[in-house]
Enzyme design. Structure first.
Site, PDB file in Angstrom:
ATOM      1  CG  ASP A 157      -1.849  -1.203   1.249  1.00 14.84           C
ATOM      2  OD1 ASP A 157      -2.196  -1.646   2.345  1.00 14.84           O
ATOM      3  OD2 ASP A 157      -2.155  -1.734   0.164  1.00 14.84           O
TER       4      ASP A 157
HETATM    5  N1  LIG Z   1       3.404  -6.114  -3.249  1.00 13.12           N
HETATM    6  C1  LIG Z   1       2.129  -5.689  -3.129  1.00 13.12           C
HETATM    7  N2  LIG Z   1       1.125  -6.548  -3.323  1.00 13.12           N
HETATM    8  C2  LIG Z   1      -0.149  -6.102  -3.225  1.00 13.12           C
HETATM    9  C3  LIG Z   1      -0.442  -4.765  -2.863  1.00 13.12           C
HETATM   10  C4  LIG Z   1       0.662  -3.867  -2.709  1.00 13.12           C
HETATM   11  O1  LIG Z   1       0.480  -2.673  -2.422  1.00 13.12           O
HETATM   12  N3  LIG Z   1       1.921  -4.371  -2.861  1.00 13.12           N
HETATM   13  N4  LIG Z   1      -1.751  -4.366  -2.651  1.00 13.12           N
HETATM   14  C5  LIG Z   1      -2.667  -5.469  -2.419  1.00 13.12           C
HETATM   15  C6  LIG Z   1      -4.091  -5.065  -2.256  1.00 13.12           C
HETATM   16  N5  LIG Z   1      -4.388  -4.834  -0.867  1.00 13.12           N
HETATM   17  C7  LIG Z   1      -4.825  -3.627  -0.491  1.00 13.12           C
HETATM   18  O2  LIG Z   1      -5.093  -2.765  -1.318  1.00 13.12           O
HETATM   19  C8  LIG Z   1      -4.188  -5.889   0.089  1.00 13.12           C
HETATM   20  C9  LIG Z   1      -4.566  -7.139  -0.240  1.00 13.12           C
HETATM   21  C10 LIG Z   1      -4.347  -8.184   0.670  1.00 13.12           C
HETATM   22  C11 LIG Z   1      -3.750  -7.988   1.878  1.00 13.12           C
HETATM   23  C12 LIG Z   1      -3.495  -9.135   2.773  1.00 13.12           C
HETATM   24  O3  LIG Z   1      -3.108  -8.986   3.906  1.00 13.12           O
HETATM   25  N6  LIG Z   1      -3.703 -10.364   2.213  1.00 13.12           N
HETATM   26  C13 LIG Z   1      -3.434 -11.586   2.955  1.00 13.12           C
HETATM   27  C14 LIG Z   1      -4.414 -12.650   2.492  1.00 13.12           C
HETATM   28  C15 LIG Z   1      -5.807 -12.180   2.584  1.00 13.12           C
HETATM   29  C16 LIG Z   1      -6.774 -13.164   2.004  1.00 13.12           C
HETATM   30  O4  LIG Z   1      -6.392 -14.269   1.623  1.00 13.12           O
HETATM   31  O5  LIG Z   1      -7.947 -12.759   1.908  1.00 13.12           O
HETATM   32  C17 LIG Z   1      -2.072 -12.113   2.548  1.00 13.12           C
HETATM   33  O6  LIG Z   1      -1.680 -11.858   1.388  1.00 13.12           O
HETATM   34  O7  LIG Z   1      -1.504 -12.844   3.378  1.00 13.12           O
HETATM   35  C18 LIG Z   1      -3.366  -6.705   2.178  1.00 13.12           C
HETATM   36  C19 LIG Z   1      -3.593  -5.637   1.287  1.00 13.12           C
HETATM   37  C20 LIG Z   1      -2.531  -6.530  -3.457  1.00 13.12           C
HETATM   38  N7  LIG Z   1      -1.160  -6.979  -3.458  1.00 13.12           N
END
Ligand SMILES: Nc1nc2c(c(=O)[nH]1)N[C@@H](CN(C=O)c1ccc(C(=O)N[C@@H](CCC(=O)O)C(=O)O)cc1)CN2
Length: 289
Positions: free
Chosen positions: A232
């Site tokens: 983010d």
């Molecule tokens: N390298 C990045 N990857 C992603 C970003 C980013 O800014 N840099 N943004 C996300 C989207 N997002 C918020 O906008 C977001 C999505 C997911 C998570 C999160 O904690 N996901 C968990 C799993 C959640 C699930 O399975 O429902 C995880 O990945 O462990 C935080 C922020 C997209 N990717």
């Protein structure tokens, strides 16, 4: 000879110094080009100059290839970071989504009605096709790539393979809820836009609406940004907000948030595809339409 009806977009940034505009406009004039639009910005803080110029060829026999080749010399002289392409060229875009499909549905609709000219190279989701039973994926390959902590590296390798094998130029995380690894983030640097469902800097992570509701905010929003390895934290392209009140539940915020996310992501994607967004370190210069 280029058809005068075909318009070309030159976007560039460089260390600021006198003579940039004169050199570029003189070059285009000498190539028989007519400038149709021009926007520019001097960033005093970074000492960099940014401009976007739309032109067509109205005299002589110059082809875009000849113009591109001739411009390279000036680009070296001024250390330009630049792109030059036909406005008619449709860029190749890969869409990624998870459970929530409102942004995916919105982009597909805007694409099908011609509002956002692009080639959709595929849809990737960590959820099965049935999740989007009511969406029209006609003509678009769908890739169900489930992911777990243990399979993340292999799953991301498939994402990157699809990105490369389809000659994709831009990936859009249309509420794709998996954090991309540092490795994949680096590979798609500057070529991946995410929609974050809060007004950044604000509530980071997967559940910003609940955080915002708990905090009792009176404005809520969404942020479209380029993806970096810092969650983010990528360069912001577009944001928007709406006023809310104590009467809005977290579910109300999720509902109102969908509309904000849709319009913010569509604007950010459209501007990127029109070369209206130039990277400026950790920020962007956006020559809005
Ligand atoms: N390298 C990045 N990857 C992603 C970003 C980013 O800014 N840099 N943004 C996300 C989207 N997002 C918020 O906008 C977001 C999505 C997911 C998570 C999160 O904690 N996901 C968990 C799993 C959640 C699930 O399975 O429902 C995880 O990945 O462990 C935080 C922020 C997209 N990717």
């Amino acid at each position: 000879m280029s058809d005068p009806a075909e318009h070309f977009i030159l976007a560039l940034s460089c260390p600021n110094r006198p003579g940039i505009v004169a050199a570029v406009s003189t070059f285009l004039f000498e190539k028989g080009c007519n400038i149709l639009e021009a926007q520019q910005y001097d960033d005093q803080e970074s000492g960099r100059f940014f401009t976007r110029i739309v032109f067509n060829v109205v005299q002589g026999q110059a082809t875009i290839e000849a113009i591109r080749a001739g411009f390279a010399a000036i680009a070296d002289t001024f250390s330009f970071t630049w792109t030059l392409r036909s406005k008619a060229e449709k860029r190749r875009v890969l869409l990624l989504a998870s459970k929530f499909d409102h942004c995916l549905a919105d982009l597909l609709y805007r694409w099908r009605i011609g509002e956002i000219p692009m080639e959709v190279t595929g849809i990737i989701s960590n959820h099965p096709r049935e999740t989007y039973a009511h969406l029209d994926f006609d003509g678009v390959p769908f890739h169900h790539l489930p992911v777990t902590k243990d399979s993340k590296m292999a799953q991301e390798a498939k994402i990157w393979e699809i990105f490369q094998s389809t000659n994709t130029e831009l990936a859009v995380l249309a509420r794709y809820m998996q954090v991309l690894s540092d490795d994949l983030s680096a590979k798609v640097s500057g070529k991946c836009i995410n929609i974050h469902h809060s007004f950044l800097p604000g509530f980071k992570g997967a559940k910003p609406y609940h955080q915002a509701h708990a905090r009792g905010v009176k404005l809520m929003g969404a942020t479209a940004h380029y993806v970096t390895s810092d969650l983010d934290e990528g360069p912001i392209i577009e944001q928007d907000v709406e006023r809310i009140s104590h009467q809005d539940s977290a579910d109300d915020m999720v509902r109102k948030g969908r509309d904000i996310e849709r319009r913010v992501l569509a604007r950010a994607l459209s501007w990127h595809l029109q070369d209206r967004v130039l990277l400026a370190g950790g920020r962007t210069v956006v020559f809005r339409d």
